[in-house]
Motif scaffolding. Structure first.
Motif, PDB file in Angstrom:
ATOM      1  N   ASP A   1       0.310  -1.603  -5.834  1.00 22.13           N
ATOM      2  CA  ASP A   1      -0.147  -0.914  -4.623  1.00 22.13           C
ATOM      3  C   ASP A   1      -1.674  -0.905  -4.560  1.00 22.13           C
ATOM      4  OD1 ASP A   1       2.469  -0.334  -3.820  1.00 22.13           O
ATOM      5  OD2 ASP A   1       2.512   1.516  -5.007  1.00 22.13           O
TER       6      ASP A   1
ATOM      7  N   PRO B   1     -13.050  -4.883 -11.503  1.00 25.67           N
ATOM      8  CA  PRO B   1     -12.719  -3.986 -10.381  1.00 25.67           C
ATOM      9  C   PRO B   1     -13.321  -4.480  -9.065  1.00 25.67           C
ATOM     10  CG  PRO B   1     -14.444  -3.024 -11.756  1.00 25.67           C
ATOM     11  CD  PRO B   1     -13.972  -4.250 -12.476  1.00 25.67           C
TER      12      PRO B   1
ATOM     13  N   ASP C   1      -2.510  -8.617 -13.735  1.00 24.00           N
ATOM     14  CA  ASP C   1      -3.405  -7.473 -13.863  1.00 24.00           C
ATOM     15  C   ASP C   1      -3.898  -7.378 -15.297  1.00 24.00           C
ATOM     16  OD1 ASP C   1      -4.852  -5.274 -13.129  1.00 24.00           O
ATOM     17  OD2 ASP C   1      -3.140  -3.980 -12.688  1.00 24.00           O
TER      18      ASP C   1
ATOM     19  N   TYR D   1      -5.108   1.052  -2.820  1.00 26.45           N
ATOM     20  CA  TYR D   1      -5.564   2.334  -2.270  1.00 26.45           C
ATOM     21  C   TYR D   1      -6.976   2.167  -1.712  1.00 26.45           C
ATOM     22  CZ  TYR D   1      -1.599   4.498  -4.604  1.00 26.45           C
ATOM     23  OH  TYR D   1      -0.324   4.838  -4.995  1.00 26.45           O
TER      24      TYR D   1
ATOM     25  N   GLN E   1      -0.079  -0.697   0.841  1.00 24.53           N
ATOM     26  CA  GLN E   1      -1.448  -0.188   0.839  1.00 24.53           C
ATOM     27  C   GLN E   1      -1.432   1.229   1.384  1.00 24.53           C
ATOM     28  OE1 GLN E   1      -4.743  -2.667   1.985  1.00 24.53           O
ATOM     29  NE2 GLN E   1      -5.741  -0.991   3.109  1.00 24.53           N
TER      30      GLN E   1
ATOM     31  N   LYS F   1      -8.880  -0.083  -4.645  1.00 27.59           N
ATOM     32  CA  LYS F   1      -8.411   0.383  -5.942  1.00 27.59           C
ATOM     33  C   LYS F   1      -6.952  -0.028  -6.086  1.00 27.59           C
ATOM     34  CE  LYS F   1     -11.480   4.393  -6.395  1.00 27.59           C
ATOM     35  NZ  LYS F   1     -11.550   5.878  -6.551  1.00 27.59           N
ATOM     36  N   ARG F   2      -6.616  -0.491  -7.283  1.00 29.73           N
ATOM     37  CA  ARG F   2      -5.255  -0.979  -7.496  1.00 29.73           C
ATOM     38  C   ARG F   2      -4.524  -0.118  -8.525  1.00 29.73           C
ATOM     39  NH1 ARG F   2      -3.492  -7.051  -9.671  1.00 29.73           N
ATOM     40  NH2 ARG F   2      -1.276  -6.547  -9.989  1.00 29.73           N
ATOM     41  N   LYS F   3      -3.274   0.220  -8.216  1.00 28.28           N
ATOM     42  CA  LYS F   3      -2.386   0.897  -9.157  1.00 28.28           C
ATOM     43  C   LYS F   3      -1.061   0.162  -9.135  1.00 28.28           C
ATOM     44  CE  LYS F   3      -4.438   5.524  -8.649  1.00 28.28           C
ATOM     45  NZ  LYS F   3      -4.182   6.951  -8.276  1.00 28.28           N
ATOM     46  N   GLY F   4      -0.817  -0.600 -10.192  1.00 24.50           N
ATOM     47  CA  GLY F   4       0.387  -1.423 -10.204  1.00 24.50           C
ATOM     48  C   GLY F   4       0.274  -2.498  -9.148  1.00 24.50           C
TER      49      GLY F   4
END
Length: 380
Positions: free
Chosen positions: A272, A262, A231, A274, A331, A267-270
């Motif tokens: 995970d 992007p 990332d 979304y 997810q 959408k990525r958080k860590g």
């Protein structure tokens, strides 16, 4: 000198330990050394006081006598040949390097380090990846420019068939010993040899390829295997792909700075992922089987009847692979219930019938027709 408090000179309390005395002298000697304060008489006097205090307090016998009687009847001037009144700077760890940089390397060991093997410089490269490349991993080729040992002379700097000779002025050390006599004693410092420029070697016939430098600039293509799950902000070290070392030292490293673009969908958080999924209010009320996009492709999910706006459900293990770890993230799907803005006649009638069935529009007290019936008439 007149009576003075040697502990105060070194900024210590009476009865300080040997280690505390040594550390205090290190710190103050670095600050007030004459070579760092040329022409400063005050600093010179302060340094003389420090040296006198240290010679007394660093000697167990003299220290015991001073602690008992408070006398200053000691010879604290001493000589400075190769050091500071008997203080061994080789025991100063990192301080030795600091003194080398300030005072020309007169405290031993610097010439060996300078002409010994040295690791090459590290390099950095900013690598841009798409969202998918970062998620699944990818093989990339990067182009870098680095300093390498000259292939013609094998890094010696000397013309093929010849060799570099030891400098006859410094004896191959790359430094010249300079002795200065001052009121404080005899100081010895080191300066870079002006004949060989500190290299310790003289090249009479330079290599025509590198002009005697022993190094050339080269462009190289480096293949990089980017692991799945990286990332933005991650740094990948590629060992030994930096600039070549000196005097047989190892090459430096190449550090790859990851930048991920992007995604339009996710959408990525860590680790995970979304995503929003849109359904009509009718499907939210009755329930529906949806096709939900994931990074692995579409999957089916049964949305239960009565699902409310803002409900979030989880698809376990459908997130990003964990770098240097086990498993994957999840997810999360956010349900967005769409409310129509423009209804046709049939849709309006259906909603009105639903409202009437739900008892939301009671009959008027003085009307034979229900309020719903009147609305129906108006819609015709």
């Amino acid at each position: 000198m007149a009576k003075k408090d040697y502990y105060e000179v070194l900024g210590l309390e009476k009865g300080a330990s040997e280690d505390e005395i040594k550390k205090a002298f290190r710190k103050s000697a670095l600050k007030y050394h004459p070579d760092r304060n040329p022409g400063d008489k005050e600093a010179e006097e302060k340094f003389k006081e420090l040296n006198e205090a240290y010679q007394v307090l660093s000697d167990p016998q003299k220290k015991a006598q001073y602690d008992q009687y408070g006398t200053t009847d000691f010879n604290g001037a001493g000589g400075f040949e190769g050091g500071f009144g008997g203080f061994d700077f080789s025991d100063m760890g990192g301080f030795g390097d600091i003194f080398d940089s300030f005072f020309g390397g007169g405290f031993g060991g610097s010439s060996k380090r300078r002409n010994g093997p040295q690791k090459g410089a590290d390099l950095e490269y900013n690598l841009n990846l798409t969202f998918e490349e970062a998620v699944f991993g990818v093989e990339k080729q990067v182009n870098i420019t680095r300093s390498e040992n000259c292939e013609k002379c094998n890094g010696t700097g000397a013309k093929e068939g010849t060799q570099a000779h030891t400098c006859d002025k410094c004896g191959g050390t790359g430094q010249m010993r300079v002795q200065r006599n001052t009121a404080l004693g005899s100081f010895v410092s080191m300066s870079t040899c002006d004949k060989c420029g500190g290299k310790g070697k003289i090249i009479k016939e330079p290599c025509p390829e590198c002009k005697g430098k022993g190094k050339t600039r080269k462009q190289r293509k480096i293949k990089i295997n980017v692991p799945a799950g990286v990332d933005t902000g991650n740094v990948m070290p590629i060992r030994g792909q930096g600039e070549h070392g000196n005097n047989g030292g190892p090459s430096g490293d190449l550090y790859i700075n990851i930048r991920v673009m992007p995604s339009d969908k996710f959408k990525r958080k860590g680790f995970d992922i979304y995503i929003d999924t849109h359904i009509s209010f009718a499907k939210a009320a009755l329930g529906v089987e949806l096709k939900v996009p994931t990074i692995d492709g579409d999957v089916k999910y049964d949305v239960p009847a009565g699902t409310q706006p803002g409900t979030v459900f989880r698809l376990k293990g459908k997130g990003v692979t964990k770098v240097n770890g086990h498993g994957r993230g999840d997810q999360y799907v956010n349900v967005v219930v769409d409310i129509p803005k423009n209804l046709n006649q049939k849709q309006k009638e259906a909603i009105l019938m639903y409202m009437e069935a739900s008892g939301e529009m009671p009959e008027g007290k003085n009307n034979k027709k229900s309020f719903i019936d009147k609305l129906k008439d108006n819609l015709k």
